[in-house]
Motif scaffolding. Sequence first.
Motif, PDB file in Angstrom:
ATOM      1  N   SER A  25       0.920  -1.339  -0.051  1.00  0.00           N
ATOM      2  CA  SER A  25      -0.088   0.156   0.054  1.00  0.00           C
ATOM      3  C   SER A  25       0.900   1.364   0.135  1.00  0.00           C
ATOM      4  O   SER A  25       2.088   1.258   0.366  1.00  0.00           O
ATOM      5  N   THR A  26       0.117   2.438  -0.361  1.00  0.00           N
ATOM      6  CA  THR A  26       0.918   3.860  -0.177  1.00  0.00           C
ATOM      7  C   THR A  26       1.640   3.848   1.046  1.00  0.00           C
ATOM      8  O   THR A  26       2.796   4.378   1.264  1.00  0.00           O
ATOM      9  N   ALA A  27       0.682   3.576   2.147  1.00  0.00           N
ATOM     10  CA  ALA A  27       1.128   3.990   3.419  1.00  0.00           C
ATOM     11  C   ALA A  27       2.264   2.746   3.917  1.00  0.00           C
ATOM     12  O   ALA A  27       3.154   3.409   4.653  1.00  0.00           O
ATOM     13  N   GLY A  28       2.107   1.691   3.498  1.00  0.00           N
ATOM     14  CA  GLY A  28       3.235   0.575   3.847  1.00  0.00           C
ATOM     15  C   GLY A  28       4.582   0.857   2.882  1.00  0.00           C
ATOM     16  O   GLY A  28       5.620   0.976   3.557  1.00  0.00           O
ATOM     17  N   PHE A  29       4.349   1.587   1.691  1.00  0.00           N
ATOM     18  CA  PHE A  29       5.506   1.939   0.974  1.00  0.00           C
ATOM     19  C   PHE A  29       6.371   2.911   1.485  1.00  0.00           C
ATOM     20  O   PHE A  29       7.378   3.206   1.554  1.00  0.00           O
ATOM     21  N   ARG A  30       5.564   4.138   1.909  1.00  0.00           N
ATOM     22  CA  ARG A  30       6.066   5.202   2.635  1.00  0.00           C
ATOM     23  C   ARG A  30       6.811   4.987   3.846  1.00  0.00           C
ATOM     24  O   ARG A  30       7.790   5.511   4.166  1.00  0.00           O
TER      25      ARG A  30
END
Length: 209
Positions: A25-30
């Motif tokens: 996810s975007t949050a996980g990637f960040r």
Amino acid sequence: MDGVTVIDHPLVQHKLTFMRKKETSTAGFRRLLREISTLLCYEITRDLELTTERIETPMATIDAPVLEGKKLVFASILRAGNGLLEGMLDLVPSARVAHIGVYRDHDTLQAIEYFFKAPEDIGDRLVIVVDPMLATANSSIASIERLKERGAKNLRFLCLLAAPEGIERFREAHPDVPVFTAAIDERLNESGYIVPGLGDAGDRMYGTK
């Protein structure tokens, strides 16, 4: 490759694998980018020079090691470079920050500058330039040329992934700037993206794809 250091620490490689996964996810990637950038910063700064400072502990007076010289400059190539920048500032919160705005023309793949801001005394400091991808190398080459024009002499380049083609072009343009990366991937595709890579780091970090 001469002038290139691959940071193969197990934690770096583990986190990079999860960043590559398209379902992350975007949050996980960040979050992973911030974590891995702290580890990369630890490695790229391991040879910083030290001096000593006399301090008092609760038990005794000692000469204790502290960093020597002026504070570092982290130079972020916008926008994706800011993802690496945040984790590095967690480790070195006193570092100065430069921002270099360049974007890649999708037709010519050339770098076009739109913003530049850096400390005035950049020539007296170690400058660590950060961008997640070293693909065509156009943006990184242009950014470092701009920093050199402003007087920077002691530079290092840090990225997550590098393509062999990008490394070759970068080292030809700036043989005096060592490259630190977590991995050297197979190649660039016809659109200038790293394969197998992890996609567009900026889009994945900010959810703009």
